[in-house]
Design a protein around this motif. Structure first.
Motif, mmCIF file in Angstrom:
data_model
loop_
_atom_site.group_PDB
_atom_site.id
_atom_site.type_symbol
_atom_site.label_atom_id
_atom_site.label_comp_id
_atom_site.label_asym_id
_atom_site.label_seq_id
_atom_site.Cartn_x
_atom_site.Cartn_y
_atom_site.Cartn_z
ATOM 1 N N GLU A 77 76.168 12.815 35.010
ATOM 2 C CA GLU A 77 75.624 11.509 34.627
ATOM 3 C C GLU A 77 75.621 11.352 33.107
ATOM 4 O OE1 GLU A 77 74.135 13.508 37.010
ATOM 5 O OE2 GLU A 77 75.016 12.277 38.591
ATOM 6 N N ARG A 103 79.207 10.610 32.119
ATOM 7 C CA ARG A 103 79.557 9.226 32.458
ATOM 8 C C ARG A 103 78.958 8.255 31.449
ATOM 9 N NH1 ARG A 103 78.430 10.050 38.841
ATOM 10 N NH2 ARG A 103 80.543 10.654 39.440
ATOM 11 N N ASN A 157 83.956 5.799 34.991
ATOM 12 C CA ASN A 157 83.617 6.490 36.223
ATOM 13 C C ASN A 157 84.369 7.820 36.268
ATOM 14 O OD1 ASN A 157 82.559 6.996 38.780
ATOM 15 N ND2 ASN A 157 84.328 6.064 39.765
ATOM 16 N N PRO A 213 85.205 10.758 38.771
ATOM 17 C CA PRO A 213 85.108 11.245 40.144
ATOM 18 C C PRO A 213 84.816 12.737 40.187
ATOM 19 C CG PRO A 213 87.398 10.817 39.571
ATOM 20 C CD PRO A 213 86.557 10.376 38.416
#
Length: 103
Positions: A86, A89, A95, A97
């Motif tokens: 997190e 990101r 984003n 993956p």
């Protein structure tokens, strides 16, 4: 913070740093060459030859460009060194993956 990324199709694992690239600041196009990122090596080399400004811009953006190119090639985040997924990101604004292990 660094991302440990793996391509699930090939099994290749690469480390990708997040944030400012000190290596790109002191050795402008060398990190791209050493990472096997020939496209951005050539782009940086040409732009660096034409303008000095590029040498001060690329250190701020190259690591994000490198991570995006790995994602385009199918790499996924296996682990994050120095933080959480997190956090990564949030810093990158893209984003990321997560690599899912096959059971």
């Amino acid at each position: 913070m660094k991302l440990l990324m793996e391509n699930p199709n090939t099994g290749i694992i690469k480390k990708a740093p997040i944030g400012f690239s000190w290596t790109t600041l002191f050795f402008p196009s060398l990190p791209a060459l050493l990472r096997g990122d020939i496209k951005w090596f050539i782009i940086q080399l040409i732009i660096d030859c034409c303008t000095l400004v590029a040498a001060f811009v690329f250190p701020f953006i190259y690591n994000k460009i490198y991570i995006k190119s790995l994602l385009e090639k199918g790499f996924k985040v296996k682990d994050v060194e120095g933080g959480t997924l997190e956090d990564a990101r949030g810093k990158l604004g893209i984003n990321l993956p997560k690599f899912e292990t096959k059971s």
